[in-house]
Design a protein around this motif. Sequence first.
Motif, mmCIF file in Angstrom:
data_model
loop_
_atom_site.group_PDB
_atom_site.id
_atom_site.type_symbol
_atom_site.label_atom_id
_atom_site.label_comp_id
_atom_site.label_asym_id
_atom_site.label_seq_id
_atom_site.Cartn_x
_atom_site.Cartn_y
_atom_site.Cartn_z
ATOM 1 N N GLY A 142 0.798 -1.221 0.000
ATOM 2 C CA GLY A 142 0.000 0.000 0.000
ATOM 3 C C GLY A 142 0.826 1.262 0.000
ATOM 4 N N SER A 143 2.084 1.171 0.431
ATOM 5 C CA SER A 143 2.937 2.359 0.484
ATOM 6 C C SER A 143 3.450 2.756 -0.895
ATOM 7 N N THR A 144 3.421 1.830 -1.865
ATOM 8 C CA THR A 144 3.949 2.131 -3.200
ATOM 9 C C THR A 144 2.939 1.911 -4.318
ATOM 10 N N LEU A 145 2.086 0.901 -4.174
ATOM 11 C CA LEU A 145 1.077 0.622 -5.195
ATOM 12 C C LEU A 145 -0.227 1.335 -4.840
ATOM 13 N N ASN A 146 -1.202 1.258 -5.726
ATOM 14 C CA ASN A 146 -2.511 1.869 -5.482
ATOM 15 C C ASN A 146 -3.185 1.158 -4.312
ATOM 16 N N PRO A 147 -3.421 1.859 -3.185
ATOM 17 C CA PRO A 147 -3.969 1.191 -1.997
ATOM 18 C C PRO A 147 -5.362 0.606 -2.212
ATOM 19 N N TRP A 148 -6.149 1.229 -3.108
ATOM 20 C CA TRP A 148 -7.474 0.670 -3.385
ATOM 21 C C TRP A 148 -7.346 -0.682 -4.076
ATOM 22 N N LEU A 149 -6.472 -0.751 -5.073
ATOM 23 C CA LEU A 149 -6.271 -2.023 -5.779
ATOM 24 C C LEU A 149 -5.636 -3.069 -4.870
ATOM 25 N N VAL A 150 -4.691 -2.642 -4.048
ATOM 26 C CA VAL A 150 -4.051 -3.570 -3.107
ATOM 27 C C VAL A 150 -5.094 -4.172 -2.169
ATOM 28 N N GLY A 151 -5.980 -3.328 -1.652
ATOM 29 C CA GLY A 151 -7.014 -3.809 -0.729
ATOM 30 C C GLY A 151 -7.986 -4.763 -1.394
ATOM 31 N N ILE A 152 -8.428 -4.410 -2.606
ATOM 32 C CA ILE A 152 -9.404 -5.258 -3.306
ATOM 33 C C ILE A 152 -8.774 -6.591 -3.707
ATOM 34 N N ILE A 153 -7.568 -6.540 -4.276
ATOM 35 C CA ILE A 153 -6.905 -7.776 -4.702
ATOM 36 C C ILE A 153 -6.609 -8.677 -3.510
ATOM 37 N N SER A 154 -6.107 -8.085 -2.440
ATOM 38 C CA SER A 154 -5.807 -8.874 -1.239
ATOM 39 C C SER A 154 -7.079 -9.450 -0.633
ATOM 40 N N GLY A 155 -8.158 -8.651 -0.622
ATOM 41 C CA GLY A 155 -9.415 -9.124 -0.056
ATOM 42 C C GLY A 155 -9.993 -10.293 -0.825
ATOM 43 N N VAL A 156 -9.968 -10.207 -2.151
ATOM 44 C CA VAL A 156 -10.479 -11.301 -2.992
ATOM 45 C C VAL A 156 -9.633 -12.563 -2.788
ATOM 46 N N ALA A 157 -8.301 -12.400 -2.791
ATOM 47 C CA ALA A 157 -7.416 -13.550 -2.619
ATOM 48 C C ALA A 157 -7.603 -14.198 -1.252
ATOM 49 N N ALA A 158 -7.734 -13.370 -0.211
ATOM 50 C CA ALA A 158 -7.911 -13.905 1.143
ATOM 51 C C ALA A 158 -9.237 -14.654 1.269
ATOM 52 N N ALA A 159 -10.292 -14.097 0.669
ATOM 53 C CA ALA A 159 -11.601 -14.758 0.732
ATOM 54 C C ALA A 159 -11.566 -16.110 0.026
ATOM 55 N N LEU A 160 -10.914 -16.160 -1.125
ATOM 56 C CA LEU A 160 -10.804 -17.434 -1.843
ATOM 57 C C LEU A 160 -9.969 -18.438 -1.042
ATOM 58 N N GLY A 161 -8.933 -17.934 -0.365
ATOM 59 C CA GLY A 161 -8.117 -18.822 0.455
ATOM 60 C C GLY A 161 -8.884 -19.393 1.633
ATOM 61 N N GLU A 162 -9.831 -18.620 2.163
ATOM 62 C CA GLU A 162 -10.607 -19.069 3.321
ATOM 63 C C GLU A 162 -11.638 -20.142 2.960
ATOM 64 N N ILE A 163 -11.767 -20.476 1.700
ATOM 65 C CA ILE A 163 -12.667 -21.566 1.312
ATOM 66 C C ILE A 163 -12.210 -22.882 1.935
ATOM 67 N N THR A 164 -10.904 -22.996 2.207
ATOM 68 C CA THR A 164 -10.381 -24.226 2.815
ATOM 69 C C THR A 164 -11.025 -24.498 4.167
ATOM 70 N N GLY A 165 -11.274 -23.436 4.948
ATOM 71 C CA GLY A 165 -11.920 -23.618 6.246
ATOM 72 C C GLY A 165 -13.342 -24.134 6.092
ATOM 73 N N TYR A 166 -14.068 -23.554 5.144
ATOM 74 C CA TYR A 166 -15.446 -23.991 4.891
ATOM 75 C C TYR A 166 -15.469 -25.455 4.450
ATOM 76 N N MET A 167 -14.560 -25.824 3.568
ATOM 77 C CA MET A 167 -14.508 -27.204 3.087
ATOM 78 C C MET A 167 -14.098 -28.171 4.201
ATOM 79 N N ALA A 168 -13.239 -27.701 5.112
ATOM 80 C CA ALA A 168 -12.869 -28.535 6.254
ATOM 81 C C ALA A 168 -14.084 -28.810 7.130
ATOM 82 N N GLY A 169 -14.952 -27.804 7.262
ATOM 83 C CA GLY A 169 -16.179 -27.999 8.033
ATOM 84 C C GLY A 169 -17.131 -28.959 7.345
#
Length: 200
Positions: free
Chosen positions: A86-113
């Motif tokens: 966020g200190s060098t890249l566009n913070p809006w894009l960093v937040g959105i890209i990170s948020g989407v990636a993190a949400a997709l990664g959290e599918i593992t928890g749902y599948m474990a359940g």
Amino acid sequence: MEDTTPIPLAADAEPIKTAPKAAFPWRSVLLVAGTIALTVALAFIPKGFLESLGNYGYIGLFVFTLLSSATLVLPSPAIGLSFVAGSTLNPWLVGIISGVAAALGEITGYMAGIGGNAFAQRTTFYTTIERFVRRWGMLTIFVLAIIPSPLFDFAGIAAGTMRMPFWRYLAACLAGKTLRFIGIAWLGRLAPDLIHMFVQ
């Protein structure tokens, strides 16, 4: 007639079995320590390094966040990377890209359940969080997704165990994670100015 049956001595008695001592969780401690060390190391990335990568910086951010968020009940170093990015890249894009990636990664928890995670269900944290998920549903997922904590994995497992509709789980997770990473990215962008303000 007097009973002459010998009385067993204490030495002949069956020894009392003591419960084995629980082994120290070295593996878990090392994994947490390694994650913390990696997060701290991200702070030493040269300023402008991610910016010099152009679009590859965003791709790397997405892949790193996705993989680090796919772990269960372990802290993720993705927060540190988003802060630096966020200190060098566009913070809006960093937040959105990170948020989407993190949400997709959290599918593992749902599948474990869905598959039934017996280890998580034996913990006190799981019992408490499951009660909140059962009562508040998507709101619990959303709030825990905003708060940086490995406890979110328990919420994902609970959602899968209770067969919460997948789209509801993913939507709440996506909204919470995106808001969190947008905030972290902007904090990384504004941190030098804030530090300069307080130093003076």
